[in-house]
Design an enzyme around this catalytic site. Structure first.
Site: not given
Lengths: 69, 453
Positions: B156, B180, B81
């Site tokens: 996210s 997330s 990420k």
């Protein structure tokens, strides 16, 4: 500070900073703050702390008792 | 094996790579080809590290040829990420605020993956600064759900989940401050693990709310997530490989919190969850109803705990470059600057209450089980969704069943539990005891073949 007083001053500050779009979010936050305060979390914490306290022990001999023997 | 190799699990691939039957270079090349073919539409990646990934794969193949093997992650393409530092590569956090940033060194988790032999294939797209659940507020274009590109992949860590199910990477590393990792895992149909708070170091990861932030894996199976978790935690996987066979479901005792957790559920999600419980009981698991008495208060507590910490992390750039944030993220960060200290402190007291209530619910149970998301993936850009005839805010729906375990720190994992009639994945969440993430993974591994056959 009451939630109404806080919301009024927060919205005025948002206006002063040119962040009028923030005001609906502050109204939402005020509702959440009201829910947080009304849930009585501090009281629950105190109750849990009292429930986990050990039983008071029986009093020992008075100070000095026995030491003089 | 019928699917192409780059769609297989680490558990399947590791013996092939370490045995010299499959090269890391071939596997990495296949993932890069998927990225080239499909990422223009899906926007899962922000930075693709094609040349360095191939060079890394070749070096790892040479080690295998020379008789060296670092463990089951040796030669496996894994994405990060884009909140996690990788030396010499920008960490954008999906924000223009970070323009010009290049990481001076690896995050601790990146260094551990590198040492374990993972091929670092690229940095994935996310909701800006991880401050959202839909991965559409990003400077790099909204991430799209491959099951229905008009829908969000969740967030996210949206790009991480999309990359796994489309063969762009075999696994990914995400972060989880309110759900997330687990939310996109559920919305896309993969596995996502949030370990116990504090087990996996956050150094070198752009913070959001420090007391709620977690780093963890997204992967194609519970076993894969387990292997990556061990590496992230700092353990040697070579000594733990292969993992023990899953324990039997018979005899598992699963706690089902219904009050609050079942109050607002999409009808199809409710039906999938009920079917999962029935299948687990049929295989010999026991399910017992449990109660988390103050669960209805979770959302206000989360808001007052998370917002001020996020605002603190961003105070400097909110003053210096506010125009570089996406509008929604900037406004939510600004909201955090108005939370009163007394309410933040009350939220901390509430977290302790909730932690003890989750501990109590877990007493005598192997895990708590519930849906991960109360709804299937929402349309991109939607602010509300219809749930059983009532409009509900998307953000509160996405966080509703996951944020509790960020407040309390308990480990939680999401795994697929089938799809809706429209083909949208549903996720099953299991939560386990504090500091027993491996116990949770053992329980999840036992349930996995039953709830997602």
């Amino acid at each position: 500070m009451t939630i109404d007083d806080w919301l009024e001053s927060a919205c005025a500050d948002a206006d002063r900073r040119g962040l009028a779009d923030l005001k609906p979010l502050l109204v939402t936050l005020a509702g959440a703050t009201r829910a947080l305060r009304e849930a009585g979390w501090d009281a629950v914490t105190r109750q849990q702390a009292q429930a986990s306290e050990p039983e008071p022990r029986s009093p020992g001999p008075p100070p000095g008792d026995g030491a003089a023997r | 094996m019928t699917a192409p190799l780059h769609f297989h699990t680490i558990t399947e691939l590791a013996p092939l790579i370490t045995g010299g039957h499959v090269s890391s270079e071939a596997l990495t090349s296949a993932c890069l080809e998927e990225i080239a073919a499909h990422d223009g539409a899906l926007r899962a990646f922000i930075t693709v590290l094609g040349a360095s990934a191939i060079a890394q794969a070749r070096a790892l193949d040479a080690e295998i040829a020379a008789g060296g093997c670092r463990g089951p992650l040796h030669g496996i393409p894994i994405s990060l990420k884009d909140l996690i530092d990788q030396q010499g590569v920008p960490t954008t956090a999906a924000s223009r605020v970070r323009e010009g940033h290049v990481a001076a060194c690896d995050a601790r988790v990146t260094a551990r993956l590198r040492a374990a032999g993972a091929v670092l294939i690229g940095k994935t797209n996310l909701h800006e600064f991880a401050f959202g659940t839909t991965s559409d507020d990003t400077a790099f274009g909204a991430v799209r759900n491959p099951h229905d590109p008009s829908r969000s992949p969740g967030g996210s860590s949206g790009g991480s989940a999309v990359g796994i199910i489309t063969g762009m990477s075999v696994a990914s590393i995400g972060t989880d401050t309110g759900g997330s990792i687990r939310i996109p895992a559920a919305a896309c149909g993969t596995v996502g693990l949030k370990p116990t708070w504090g087990e996996v170091p956050c150094e070198g990861v752009v913070p959001l709310s420090r007391s709620l932030d977690h780093v963890g894996p997204l992967a194609r199976s519970v076993a894969d997530a387990w292997l990556i978790y061990l590496v992230l935690r700092g353990d040697s996987t070579a000594a733990r490989w292969p993992l023990p066979a899953p324990r039997p479901v018979k005899g598992l005792r699963l706690g089902v919190p219904r009050h609050y957790f079942h109050d607002v559920l999409d009808d199809e999600v409710r039906a999938r969850f009920a079917a999962c419980l029935a299948w687990l009981r049929h295989e010999g698991a026991e399910t017992v109803d449990v109660v988390i008495p103050h669960a209805p208060g979770i959302a206000p507590v989360y808001l007052h705990a998370s917002l001020p910490e996020a605002a603190a992390c961003h105070a400097g750039s909110l003053e210096s470059v506010p125009e570089r944030y996406t509008r929604n993220v900037r406004l939510r960060l600004e909201m955090g600057r108005y939370v009163l200290a007394e309410d933040y402190v009350t939220a901390q007291a509430a977290r302790a209450v909730l932690r003890s209530e989750v501990d109590a619910a877990l007493a005598g149970c192997d895990a708590l089980v519930m849906p991960t998301l109360p709804i299937p993936a929402p349309p991109i850009g939607a602010s509300t969704v219809d749930v059983a005839g009532t409009p509900q805010a998307v953000r509160s729906m996405m966080l509703r069943l996951t944020q509790l375990f960020n407040l309390t720190g308990h480990p939680a994992v999401s795994m697929p539990m089938g799809e809706t009639a429209a083909g949208l994945p549903c996720g099953l969440q299991l939560a386990g005891r504090l500091n027993d993430t491996e116990g949770l993974l053992a329980t999840a591994a036992a349930c996995e073949p039953i709830v997602n056959p």
